[in-house]
Scaffold this motif. Structure first.
Motif, short mmCIF file in Angstrom:
data_model
loop_
_atom_site.label_atom_id
_atom_site.label_comp_id
_atom_site.label_asym_id
_atom_site.label_seq_id
_atom_site.Cartn_x
_atom_site.Cartn_y
_atom_site.Cartn_z
N ALA A 1 -9.76 -4.67 8.92
CA ALA A 1 -9.70 -5.46 7.68
C ALA A 1 -10.99 -5.31 6.87
O ALA A 1 -10.96 -5.24 5.64
CB ALA A 1 -9.44 -6.92 8.00
N GLY A 2 -12.12 -5.25 7.58
CA GLY A 2 -13.39 -5.06 6.88
C GLY A 2 -13.47 -3.71 6.20
O GLY A 2 -13.88 -3.60 5.03
N LEU A 3 -13.07 -2.67 6.90
CA LEU A 3 -13.09 -1.32 6.33
C LEU A 3 -12.15 -1.22 5.12
O LEU A 3 -12.45 -0.52 4.15
CB LEU A 3 -12.69 -0.29 7.39
CG LEU A 3 -13.65 -0.15 8.57
CD1 LEU A 3 -13.06 0.78 9.63
CD2 LEU A 3 -15.01 0.38 8.12
N ASP A 4 -11.02 -1.96 5.18
CA ASP A 4 -10.09 -1.94 4.05
C ASP A 4 -10.75 -2.49 2.78
O ASP A 4 -10.47 -1.99 1.67
CB ASP A 4 -8.85 -2.77 4.38
CG ASP A 4 -7.87 -2.03 5.28
OD1 ASP A 4 -7.92 -0.78 5.31
OD2 ASP A 4 -7.08 -2.70 5.97
N GLN A 5 -11.59 -3.49 2.93
CA GLN A 5 -12.28 -4.04 1.75
C GLN A 5 -13.22 -3.00 1.14
O GLN A 5 -13.27 -2.85 -0.09
CB GLN A 5 -13.07 -5.30 2.14
CG GLN A 5 -12.21 -6.47 2.58
CD GLN A 5 -11.27 -6.97 1.50
OE1 GLN A 5 -11.58 -6.90 0.30
NE2 GLN A 5 -10.11 -7.46 1.89
N PHE A 6 -13.95 -2.28 1.98
CA PHE A 6 -14.85 -1.25 1.46
C PHE A 6 -14.06 -0.12 0.79
O PHE A 6 -14.47 0.40 -0.26
CB PHE A 6 -15.72 -0.68 2.59
CG PHE A 6 -16.54 -1.70 3.32
CD1 PHE A 6 -17.13 -2.75 2.64
CD2 PHE A 6 -16.74 -1.61 4.69
CE1 PHE A 6 -17.90 -3.70 3.31
CE2 PHE A 6 -17.50 -2.54 5.37
CZ PHE A 6 -18.08 -3.60 4.69
N LEU A 7 -12.93 0.26 1.39
CA LEU A 7 -12.11 1.33 0.80
C LEU A 7 -11.54 0.91 -0.55
O LEU A 7 -11.44 1.73 -1.47
CB LEU A 7 -10.97 1.70 1.75
CG LEU A 7 -11.30 2.65 2.89
CD1 LEU A 7 -10.06 2.89 3.73
CD2 LEU A 7 -11.84 3.99 2.38
N ALA A 8 -11.15 -0.37 -0.67
CA ALA A 8 -10.61 -0.85 -1.94
C ALA A 8 -11.65 -0.71 -3.06
O ALA A 8 -11.32 -0.32 -4.18
CB ALA A 8 -10.17 -2.31 -1.81
N THR A 9 -12.88 -1.01 -2.74
CA THR A 9 -13.96 -0.85 -3.73
C THR A 9 -14.21 0.62 -4.01
O THR A 9 -14.39 1.03 -5.17
CB THR A 9 -15.25 -1.51 -3.22
OG1 THR A 9 -15.00 -2.89 -2.96
CG2 THR A 9 -16.37 -1.37 -4.25
N LEU A 10 -14.22 1.45 -2.96
CA LEU A 10 -14.45 2.88 -3.14
C LEU A 10 -13.38 3.49 -4.04
O LEU A 10 -13.67 4.36 -4.88
CB LEU A 10 -14.47 3.58 -1.79
CG LEU A 10 -14.85 5.07 -1.79
CD1 LEU A 10 -16.31 5.24 -2.19
CD2 LEU A 10 -14.61 5.67 -0.40
N GLU A 11 -12.14 3.04 -3.88
CA GLU A 11 -11.04 3.61 -4.66
C GLU A 11 -11.12 3.25 -6.13
O GLU A 11 -10.88 4.08 -7.00
CB GLU A 11 -9.71 3.11 -4.09
CG GLU A 11 -8.49 3.66 -4.83
CD GLU A 11 -7.19 3.19 -4.22
OE1 GLU A 11 -6.13 3.74 -4.58
OE2 GLU A 11 -7.21 2.27 -3.37
N LYS A 12 -11.49 2.01 -6.42
CA LYS A 12 -11.46 1.53 -7.81
C LYS A 12 -12.82 1.53 -8.50
O LYS A 12 -12.89 1.56 -9.73
CB LYS A 12 -10.89 0.10 -7.85
CG LYS A 12 -9.49 -0.03 -7.28
CD LYS A 12 -8.46 0.71 -8.12
CE LYS A 12 -7.04 0.46 -7.59
NZ LYS A 12 -6.03 1.19 -8.36
N ALA A 13 -13.90 1.45 -7.72
CA ALA A 13 -15.23 1.34 -8.33
C ALA A 13 -16.26 2.02 -7.44
O ALA A 13 -17.20 1.38 -6.95
CB ALA A 13 -15.59 -0.13 -8.56
#
Length: 289
Positions: free
Chosen positions: A240-252
């Motif tokens: 779940a933590g890695l998913d948060q970082f990936l969401a930011t990497l994808e959009k910003a």
């Protein structure tokens, strides 16, 4: 246990067979790598204990012996600065290790953190089954050992790890900063440094509930996603933590000087799950390239 039984779990390794016998083999069975030399006094104490435990654990791990004089390239590749140095390889990655000759009881504790004996349970020095100690018990035990043997500098790293385990970030950081140079590149010290970098980001940070509310209100609240990712990671919910970082990497991906990528790389260095790390490395690469 016969010598033959122990020998089936112990083997010599050099540059030409390291990849197959250690890295590839560790995908199915953990490999404990012992860097040693014939002239090394502590190695003559540690080596037989490791071989004994390899037999007692009966295939739960295999012991790979690396003579640093015969395999200088391997020793250089792993940054070996003192011997004996021991590293545990699982799923193709170094997951733990230590420098110096530990007492048999501490060797058992080290092994039991990662592997379980195949037939029966490993016992402590008194013949009793080893029991998982609490962080506070570990800190007390290690502090007593340091007082009794202050020359054993590797115990200071053990203390830093126990303090981090107990959630005492500032004390763990102080112990890590005070480590001698020969322990600075120990795999456990490298991992602890990454954990401390992540923990430091949470100083004064909002609670998990507040961060989740902020993201519900604004999916582009990258700071909230970043801090929530760190909280989840340190609380044990790595995916779940890695998913948060990936969401930011994808959009910003450029937010805060590319912090999402930095968080992912730091997180990878703290995780034991090679399958999880490999999966998220591929997802990160697909977003970057």
């Amino acid at each position: 246990m016969s010598a033959t039984t122990a020998d089936t779990h112990v083997f010599d390794v050099r540059e030409d067979n390291f990849e197959a016998e250690v890295l590839q083999a560790s995908l199915t069975t953990p490999i404990l790598v012992d860097f040693w030399a014939t002239w090394c006094g502590p190695c003559k104490t540690l080596g037989p204990m490791l071989e004994k435990l390899a037999g007692e654990f009966n295939g739960a791990f295999r012991l790979a012996k690396v003579d640093v004089d015969k395999s200088q390239q391997l020793a250089g590749m792993f940054g070996i600065r003192s011997i004996p140095t021991v590293m545990l390889v699982k799923d193709g990655q170094i997951v733990d290790g230590f420098a110096g000759a530990l007492p048999e009881g501490q060797l058992r504790e080290f092994l039991l953190r990662h592997v379980q004996p195949q037939d029966g349970e490993a016992a402590n020095d008194d013949g009793e089954t080893a029991v998982q100690e609490t962080p506070e018990e570990a800190i007390s035990r290690i502090q007593q050992a340091i007082a009794a043997e202050p020359e054993r500098t590797e115990l200071k790293l053990d203390l830093a790890l126990a303090l981090m385990w107990a959630g005492n970030v500032e004390s763990a950081e102080a112990e890590l900063a005070a480590l001698p140079a020969n322990l600075a590149t120990d795999p456990r010290a490298v991992r602890l440094r990454s954990q401390l970098d992540l923990a430091r980001a949470l100083k004064g940070a909002p609670s998990m509930a507040e961060l989740q509310q902020r993201i519900q209100a604004n999916a582009a609240d990258w700071e909230a996603r970043d801090l929530l990712g760190v909280r989840l990671l340190l609380d044990g919910d790595a995916e779940a933590g890695l998913d948060q970082f990936l969401a930011t990497l994808e959009k910003a991906r450029d937010w805060n000087d590319g912090q999402a990528k930095k968080r992912l790389l730091a997180a990878f260095s703290t995780l034991d799950d090679a399958e999880l790390v490999g999966r998220y490395r591929r997802r990160m690469a697909s977003l970057l390239f």
